[in-house]
Scaffold this motif. Structure first.
Motif, PDB file in Angstrom:
ATOM      1  N   TRP A 104       0.934  -1.213  -0.122  1.00 27.92           N
ATOM      2  CA  TRP A 104       0.074   0.048   0.035  1.00 27.92           C
ATOM      3  C   TRP A 104       0.832   1.328  -0.037  1.00 27.92           C
ATOM      4  N   SER A 105       1.915   1.301   0.852  1.00 30.17           N
ATOM      5  CA  SER A 105       2.795   2.473   0.781  1.00 30.17           C
ATOM      6  C   SER A 105       3.602   2.775  -0.523  1.00 30.17           C
ATOM      7  N   TYR A 127       0.032  12.789   4.617  1.00 31.90           N
ATOM      8  CA  TYR A 127      -1.286  13.433   4.990  1.00 31.90           C
ATOM      9  C   TYR A 127      -2.381  12.210   4.914  1.00 31.90           C
ATOM     10  N   ARG A 128      -2.282  11.714   3.468  1.00 36.44           N
ATOM     11  CA  ARG A 128      -3.257  10.952   3.235  1.00 36.44           C
ATOM     12  C   ARG A 128      -3.158   9.747   3.820  1.00 36.44           C
ATOM     13  N   ILE A 129      -1.844   9.216   4.239  1.00 35.49           N
ATOM     14  CA  ILE A 129      -1.760   8.047   4.983  1.00 35.49           C
ATOM     15  C   ILE A 129      -2.235   8.270   6.512  1.00 35.49           C
ATOM     16  N   ASP A 130      -2.264   9.392   7.034  1.00 35.91           N
ATOM     17  CA  ASP A 130      -2.893   9.969   7.931  1.00 35.91           C
ATOM     18  C   ASP A 130      -1.522   9.740   9.369  1.00 35.91           C
ATOM     19  N   ILE A 131      -0.459  10.022   8.883  1.00 31.49           N
ATOM     20  CA  ILE A 131       0.721  10.041   9.906  1.00 31.49           C
ATOM     21  C   ILE A 131       0.615  11.197  10.822  1.00 31.49           C
ATOM     22  N   ASP A 132       0.511  11.059  12.093  1.00 29.17           N
ATOM     23  CA  ASP A 132       0.346  12.128  13.097  1.00 29.17           C
ATOM     24  C   ASP A 132       1.599  12.966  12.995  1.00 29.17           C
ATOM     25  N   GLU A 133       1.334  14.249  12.629  1.00 22.37           N
ATOM     26  CA  GLU A 133       2.563  15.240  12.662  1.00 22.37           C
ATOM     27  C   GLU A 133       3.292  15.369  13.848  1.00 22.37           C
ATOM     28  N   GLN A 134       2.760  15.297  14.949  1.00 22.45           N
ATOM     29  CA  GLN A 134       3.827  15.557  16.044  1.00 22.45           C
ATOM     30  C   GLN A 134       4.492  14.052  16.174  1.00 22.45           C
ATOM     31  N   LYS A 135       3.744  13.006  15.853  1.00 23.46           N
ATOM     32  CA  LYS A 135       4.636  11.741  16.187  1.00 23.46           C
ATOM     33  C   LYS A 135       5.744  11.802  14.875  1.00 23.46           C
ATOM     34  N   SER A 180      14.703   9.213   5.658  1.00 21.59           N
ATOM     35  CA  SER A 180      13.775   8.341   4.846  1.00 21.59           C
ATOM     36  C   SER A 180      13.318   6.916   5.441  1.00 21.59           C
ATOM     37  N   GLU A 181      14.044   6.485   6.154  1.00 24.53           N
ATOM     38  CA  GLU A 181      14.107   5.322   7.011  1.00 24.53           C
ATOM     39  C   GLU A 181      12.987   5.357   8.073  1.00 24.53           C
ATOM     40  N   THR A 182      13.225   6.409   9.007  1.00 20.25           N
ATOM     41  CA  THR A 182      12.087   6.821   9.786  1.00 20.25           C
ATOM     42  C   THR A 182      10.810   6.943   9.329  1.00 20.25           C
ATOM     43  N   ILE A 183      10.850   7.608   8.164  1.00 21.65           N
ATOM     44  CA  ILE A 183       9.471   7.865   7.517  1.00 21.65           C
ATOM     45  C   ILE A 183       8.882   6.465   6.801  1.00 21.65           C
ATOM     46  N   GLU A 222       3.926   1.289   9.946  1.00 23.83           N
ATOM     47  CA  GLU A 222       3.195   1.022  11.294  1.00 23.83           C
ATOM     48  C   GLU A 222       1.835   1.465  10.857  1.00 23.83           C
ATOM     49  N   ARG A 223       1.442   2.650  10.128  1.00 17.50           N
ATOM     50  CA  ARG A 223       0.277   3.210  10.090  1.00 17.50           C
ATOM     51  C   ARG A 223      -0.620   2.378   9.184  1.00 17.50           C
ATOM     52  N   GLN A 224      -0.041   1.882   8.111  1.00 23.16           N
ATOM     53  CA  GLN A 224      -0.560   0.839   7.173  1.00 23.16           C
ATOM     54  C   GLN A 224      -1.087  -0.290   7.964  1.00 23.16           C
ATOM     55  N   LEU A 225      -0.218  -0.824   8.803  1.00 16.61           N
ATOM     56  CA  LEU A 225      -0.677  -1.913   9.703  1.00 16.61           C
ATOM     57  C   LEU A 225      -1.590  -1.843  10.628  1.00 16.61           C
ATOM     58  N   GLN A 226      -1.728  -0.362  11.051  1.00 19.27           N
ATOM     59  CA  GLN A 226      -3.103  -0.354  12.093  1.00 19.27           C
ATOM     60  C   GLN A 226      -4.195  -0.069  11.292  1.00 19.27           C
TER      61      GLN A 226
END
Length: 103
Positions: A9-10, A52-60, A73-76, A82-86
């Motif tokens: 998906w990513s 934004y589309r994936i809905d990754i929390d900005e503060q996180k 790039s690795e952190t992102i 992680e977000r797609q797994l959720q």
């Protein structure tokens, strides 16, 4: 495997064609990291739009980028997976609840 589905998906959001049947999770993760790195260098606004589309929390995201010693790039990529797994887990819970109500 849910991790490969999250990667797929990513990569699709990044407009890359994943070859999940041929490579391991780690190889596909490297492909995702490379694609993100290219966006950081060449089209940062597109990357922000995707996050934004994936809905990754900005503060996180900010906290992870500041605290994590890995390249951005690795952190992102890890946050995207992680977000797609959720989302996959939430969909399964929702489907299970709907299936139980149909009985």
């Amino acid at each position: 495997m849910e991790e490969n589905e999250a990667l797929k998906w990513s990569l699709q959001l990044l407009e890359n064609q994943p070859y999940l049947s041929e490579f391991s999770f780690e190889e596909n993760r490297k492909q995702l990291i490379f694609a993100i790195d290219q966006l950081i260098q060449n089209d940062f606004s597109k990357l922000i739009n995707i996050l934004y589309r994936i809905d990754i929390d900005e503060q996180k995201l900010k906290t992870a980028l500041f605290e994590n010693p890995l390249p951005p790039s690795e952190t992102i990529a890890d946050l995207m997976i992680e977000r797609q797994l959720q989302k996959i887990k939430f969909r399964k819970i929702y489907q299970d609840r709907n299936n139980n109500h149909e009985i």
